[in-house]
Write a protein that holds these residues in place. Structure first.
Motif, PDB file in Angstrom:
ATOM      1  N   THR A  54      85.058 -14.469  39.319  1.00  0.00           N
ATOM      2  CA  THR A  54      84.682 -15.420  38.270  1.00  0.00           C
ATOM      3  C   THR A  54      85.802 -16.417  38.002  1.00  0.00           C
ATOM      4  N   VAL A  55      87.003 -15.917  37.807  1.00  0.00           N
ATOM      5  CA  VAL A  55      88.146 -16.792  37.537  1.00  0.00           C
ATOM      6  C   VAL A  55      88.382 -17.730  38.719  1.00  0.00           C
ATOM      7  N   SER A  56      88.226 -17.225  39.923  1.00  0.00           N
ATOM      8  CA  SER A  56      88.447 -18.035  41.125  1.00  0.00           C
ATOM      9  C   SER A  56      87.446 -19.180  41.246  1.00  0.00           C
ATOM     10  N   GLY A  57      86.287 -19.017  40.636  1.00  0.00           N
ATOM     11  CA  GLY A  57      85.252 -20.038  40.719  1.00  0.00           C
ATOM     12  C   GLY A  57      85.338 -21.118  39.658  1.00  0.00           C
ATOM     13  N   VAL A  58      86.299 -21.009  38.751  1.00  0.00           N
ATOM     14  CA  VAL A  58      86.437 -21.987  37.669  1.00  0.00           C
ATOM     15  C   VAL A  58      87.768 -22.714  37.833  1.00  0.00           C
ATOM     16  N   HIS A  59      87.717 -24.013  37.650  1.00  0.00           N
ATOM     17  CA  HIS A  59      88.942 -24.818  37.690  1.00  0.00           C
ATOM     18  C   HIS A  59      88.877 -25.752  36.497  1.00  0.00           C
ATOM     19  N   SER A  60      89.551 -25.352  35.422  1.00  0.00           N
ATOM     20  CA  SER A  60      89.469 -26.117  34.182  1.00  0.00           C
ATOM     21  C   SER A  60      90.759 -25.973  33.403  1.00  0.00           C
ATOM     22  N   TYR A  66      86.260 -20.837  31.369  1.00  0.00           N
ATOM     23  CA  TYR A  66      86.443 -19.508  31.954  1.00  0.00           C
ATOM     24  C   TYR A  66      85.663 -18.459  31.168  1.00  0.00           C
ATOM     25  N   THR A  67      85.706 -18.540  29.853  1.00  0.00           N
ATOM     26  CA  THR A  67      85.002 -17.587  28.998  1.00  0.00           C
ATOM     27  C   THR A  67      83.496 -17.694  29.204  1.00  0.00           C
ATOM     28  N   GLU A  68      83.008 -18.905  29.319  1.00  0.00           N
ATOM     29  CA  GLU A  68      81.586 -19.124  29.569  1.00  0.00           C
ATOM     30  C   GLU A  68      81.173 -18.459  30.884  1.00  0.00           C
ATOM     31  N   ALA A  69      81.974 -18.625  31.918  1.00  0.00           N
ATOM     32  CA  ALA A  69      81.689 -18.000  33.215  1.00  0.00           C
ATOM     33  C   ALA A  69      81.771 -16.482  33.118  1.00  0.00           C
ATOM     34  N   PHE A 106      91.683 -12.147  27.601  1.00  0.00           N
ATOM     35  CA  PHE A 106      91.149 -12.937  28.705  1.00  0.00           C
ATOM     36  C   PHE A 106      92.047 -14.104  29.112  1.00  0.00           C
ATOM     37  N   ASN A 107      92.651 -14.771  28.169  1.00  0.00           N
ATOM     38  CA  ASN A 107      93.524 -15.892  28.555  1.00  0.00           C
ATOM     39  C   ASN A 107      94.701 -15.402  29.403  1.00  0.00           C
ATOM     40  N   LEU A 108      95.240 -14.228  29.091  1.00  0.00           N
ATOM     41  CA  LEU A 108      96.343 -13.662  29.888  1.00  0.00           C
ATOM     42  C   LEU A 108      95.843 -13.173  31.250  1.00  0.00           C
ATOM     43  N   ILE A 109      94.623 -12.656  31.273  1.00  0.00           N
ATOM     44  CA  ILE A 109      94.016 -12.187  32.526  1.00  0.00           C
ATOM     45  C   ILE A 109      93.825 -13.366  33.478  1.00  0.00           C
ATOM     46  N   VAL A 110      93.293 -14.468  32.951  1.00  0.00           N
ATOM     47  CA  VAL A 110      93.119 -15.675  33.768  1.00  0.00           C
ATOM     48  C   VAL A 110      94.471 -16.112  34.342  1.00  0.00           C
ATOM     49  N   GLY A 111      95.492 -16.132  33.507  1.00  0.00           N
ATOM     50  CA  GLY A 111      96.821 -16.510  33.960  1.00  0.00           C
ATOM     51  C   GLY A 111      97.349 -15.599  35.050  1.00  0.00           C
TER      52      GLY A 111
END
Length: 125
Positions: A54-60, A66-69, A106-111
């Motif tokens: 999911t994170v790999s598919g978002v570039h924002s 990211y949360t929406e995805a 989630f913000n730390l996970i994305v990072g």
């Protein structure tokens, strides 16, 4: 590009998320690991492969995208969320808080996911 093994993401989560997680309980035989990691009770490790995808598919620049995805691709298939989209961990109104690790950090996970990918992209072959 060679696919990044899931173990690299697992290690990144153990280093960046687990030490600050309010649900962390050290495993008796391996104090660096949480008893919830392999129990199915940790939403991060239970859904890590889906989270990485999911994170790999978002570039924002916005965590909202990211949360929406996450809600659409991971939460929608999670056992803790019902057909109406209510999650008994994330949306709990119980007197004692329950925690969805994905939601809380989630913000730390994305990072952490993006850092693993950045490091692997920069690595010489």
């Amino acid at each position: 590009m060679t696919p990044i093994p899931l173990t690299e993401y697992q290690e990144a989560m153990r280093e960046s998320i687990c030490p600050i997680c309010v649900c962390f309980e050290a495993e008796v035989h391996n104090p660096d690991r949480c008893i919830h990691e392999n129990s199915g009770q940790c939403s991060l490790f239970t859904h890590l492969d889906e989270v990485v995808e999911t994170v790999s598919g978002v570039h924002s620049e916005s965590i909202g995208a990211y949360t929406e995805a996450l809600r659409a691709k991971v939460c929608s298939t999670c056992d803790h969320q019902n057909a109406k989209g209510i999650c008994n961990l994330r949306d709990s109104r119980a007197p004692m808080p329950t925690w969805c690790i994905l939601d809380a950090y989630f913000n730390l996970i994305v990072g952490a996911v993006e850092e693993v990918q950045k490091t692997n992209a920069a690595a010489p072959f």
